[in-house]
Scaffold this motif. Structure first.
Motif, PDB file in Angstrom:
ATOM      1  N   PRO A 120       0.909  -1.202  -0.092  1.00  0.00           N
ATOM      2  CA  PRO A 120      -0.160  -0.038   0.081  1.00  0.00           C
ATOM      3  C   PRO A 120       0.825   1.232   0.100  1.00  0.00           C
ATOM      4  O   PRO A 120       2.063   1.266   0.497  1.00  0.00           O
ATOM      5  N   ARG A 121       0.374   2.248  -0.736  1.00  0.00           N
ATOM      6  CA  ARG A 121       0.979   3.682  -0.390  1.00  0.00           C
ATOM      7  C   ARG A 121       0.492   4.282   0.836  1.00  0.00           C
ATOM      8  O   ARG A 121      -0.792   4.397   0.989  1.00  0.00           O
ATOM      9  N   ILE A 122       1.361   4.607   1.707  1.00  0.00           N
ATOM     10  CA  ILE A 122       0.833   5.286   2.805  1.00  0.00           C
ATOM     11  C   ILE A 122       1.456   6.640   2.948  1.00  0.00           C
ATOM     12  O   ILE A 122       2.383   7.031   2.360  1.00  0.00           O
ATOM     13  N   SER A 123       0.414   7.569   3.163  1.00  0.00           N
ATOM     14  CA  SER A 123       0.635   8.990   3.170  1.00  0.00           C
ATOM     15  C   SER A 123       0.055   9.426   4.512  1.00  0.00           C
ATOM     16  O   SER A 123      -0.850   9.009   4.982  1.00  0.00           O
ATOM     17  N   SER A 124       0.950  10.591   5.211  1.00  0.00           N
ATOM     18  CA  SER A 124       0.676  10.937   6.460  1.00  0.00           C
ATOM     19  C   SER A 124      -0.300  12.115   6.034  1.00  0.00           C
ATOM     20  O   SER A 124      -0.081  13.178   5.114  1.00  0.00           O
ATOM     21  N   VAL A 125      -1.421  12.467   6.863  1.00  0.00           N
ATOM     22  CA  VAL A 125      -2.283  13.517   6.673  1.00  0.00           C
ATOM     23  C   VAL A 125      -2.453  14.026   7.935  1.00  0.00           C
ATOM     24  O   VAL A 125      -2.671  13.728   8.949  1.00  0.00           O
ATOM     25  N   HIS A 126      -3.042  15.476   8.014  1.00  0.00           N
ATOM     26  CA  HIS A 126      -3.234  16.080   9.130  1.00  0.00           C
ATOM     27  C   HIS A 126      -4.237  17.426   8.965  1.00  0.00           C
ATOM     28  O   HIS A 126      -4.150  17.851   7.687  1.00  0.00           O
ATOM     29  N   TRP A 127      -4.660  17.895  10.053  1.00  0.00           N
ATOM     30  CA  TRP A 127      -5.845  18.921   9.754  1.00  0.00           C
ATOM     31  C   TRP A 127      -4.885  20.241   9.559  1.00  0.00           C
ATOM     32  O   TRP A 127      -3.985  20.481  10.408  1.00  0.00           O
ATOM     33  N   ASN A 128      -5.283  21.086   8.697  1.00  0.00           N
ATOM     34  CA  ASN A 128      -4.644  22.012   8.494  1.00  0.00           C
ATOM     35  C   ASN A 128      -5.704  23.489   8.719  1.00  0.00           C
ATOM     36  O   ASN A 128      -6.696  23.372   8.424  1.00  0.00           O
ATOM     37  N   PRO A 129      -5.149  24.286   9.802  1.00  0.00           N
ATOM     38  CA  PRO A 129      -5.979  25.567   9.838  1.00  0.00           C
ATOM     39  C   PRO A 129      -6.299  26.497   8.654  1.00  0.00           C
ATOM     40  O   PRO A 129      -5.627  26.390   7.965  1.00  0.00           O
ATOM     41  N   PRO A 130      -7.376  27.216   8.774  1.00  0.00           N
ATOM     42  CA  PRO A 130      -7.473  27.987   7.696  1.00  0.00           C
ATOM     43  C   PRO A 130      -6.747  29.489   7.616  1.00  0.00           C
ATOM     44  O   PRO A 130      -6.070  29.525   8.910  1.00  0.00           O
ATOM     45  N   SER A 131      -6.978  30.183   6.605  1.00  0.00           N
ATOM     46  CA  SER A 131      -6.041  31.614   6.993  1.00  0.00           C
ATOM     47  C   SER A 131      -6.779  32.491   7.844  1.00  0.00           C
ATOM     48  O   SER A 131      -7.926  32.230   8.136  1.00  0.00           O
ATOM     49  N   ALA A 132      -6.084  33.285   8.503  1.00  0.00           N
ATOM     50  CA  ALA A 132      -6.524  34.279   9.281  1.00  0.00           C
ATOM     51  C   ALA A 132      -7.905  35.173   8.747  1.00  0.00           C
ATOM     52  O   ALA A 132      -7.791  35.403   7.554  1.00  0.00           O
ATOM     53  N   GLY A 133      -8.727  35.040   9.505  1.00  0.00           N
ATOM     54  CA  GLY A 133      -9.916  35.783   8.909  1.00  0.00           C
ATOM     55  C   GLY A 133     -11.123  34.707   8.362  1.00  0.00           C
ATOM     56  O   GLY A 133     -12.039  35.155   8.022  1.00  0.00           O
TER      57      GLY A 133
END
Length: 290
Positions: A120-133
């Motif tokens: 399997p191809r394994i990739s790490s993922v994580h939550w990214n916050p939005p830009s300011a505002g």
């Protein structure tokens, strides 16, 4: 009929040879129905499972054939002839093996060439916050099968990763794509009422992402009025939409799964998702397999 399967030395020997070849235990003392149930519950890799199931059926038919010869023609078929027929008749070889020593041994015993599974191809993922505002809203649905009892949920977070609110709704029977559609309608409606006019929607539904990006009106008729109302709202706000992997949507997945009431709203992160919210806050990784 079960007599030949359960109380006959001939039957016991045939089943013992078949079971030992596949390195499994089969209790043949309770009849053919129980044998079939046991056989179907045994787990193998796809390549071995196909051969195992066809072997079980062929074994049953071969013993039934031998029974008829014994009862009606006073003949007796040698067990070695029956076993030779069972192995010769089962030439099904599809699917891939598990990359394990057990599968290699079993496939060698069956004189099959193993087809290793692709790594399997394994990739790490994580939550990214939005830009300011901007606000970020993650959405997800939970449903039992294509048509089953379902629920949806969403969580609103700002650029610092703080939860400003989250919702969950139990929707009853529905298809997965309909539940995702209801979820995005609720999320946009809530954001509009709260005065959040710059937000980024993330969903693991390609259906919802495609609808919003194209502003398509092609939705099921029973959702069309609410959807058209949402499209009207979208014209007066700034909205960005993108697809995410389910593994990166753990907070909302838990939120949608546990809801017990028709509609729930929290202006904070409830206790049962706090650990996942903190995980996202610190940017810790999840892993996506494909």
């Amino acid at each position: 009929m079960d007599l030949i399967f359960t109380n006959c030395a001939y039957s016991h020997f045939i089943w013992s040879q078949v079971a030992s070849t596949f390195e499994v235990d089969i209790n043949v003392s309770m009849g053919i129905a129980n044998i079939i149930i046991q056989a179907m519950w045994i787990s193998f890799s796809p390549q071995i499972s196909t051969r195992w199931k066809s072997t079980v059926i062929t074994t049953i038919l071969s013993i039934w054939h031998a029974r008829n010869h014994i009862l009606f023609e006073d003949l007796f078929i040698l067990v070695h002839s029956t076993l030779a027929y069972i192995w010769a008749a089962n030439n099904t070889d599809i699917g891939g093996m598990h990359n394990s020593q057990r599968d290699v041994v079993l496939l060698n015993g069956l004189y099959l060439t193993g087809r290793p599974s692709c790594a399997p191809r394994i990739s790490s993922v994580h939550w990214n916050p939005p830009s300011a505002g901007w606000l970020n809203v993650n959405m997800d649905e939970s449903s039992l099968g294509q048509l089953g009892f379902s629920s949806c949920g969403g969580v609103f977070r700002n650029s610092r990763g703080f939860v400003l609110g989250c919702f969950a709704s139990k929707l009853g029977m529905g298809f997965s794509f309909e539940v995702e559609l209801v979820g995005v309608v609720m999320a946009i409606s809530i954001a509009f009422v709260c005065g959040w006019h710059r937000f980024w929607i993330e969903s693991d539904s390609t259906y919802v992402v495609g609808l919003l990006k194209s502003r398509s009106k092609l939705v099921p008729w029973n959702h069309r009025n609410r959807w058209l109302h949402v499209l009207h709202m979208v014209h007066s706000i700034q909205i960005y939409v993108s697809h995410i992997y389910r593994e990166r949507n753990q907070v909302v997945d838990s939120l949608a799964f546990v809801t017990l009431e028709d509609n729930q709203w929290w202006s904070y992160a409830p206790d049962f998702i706090k650990s996942l919210v903190f995980r996202d806050f610190y940017g810790l990784d999840y892993y996506h397999f494909r």
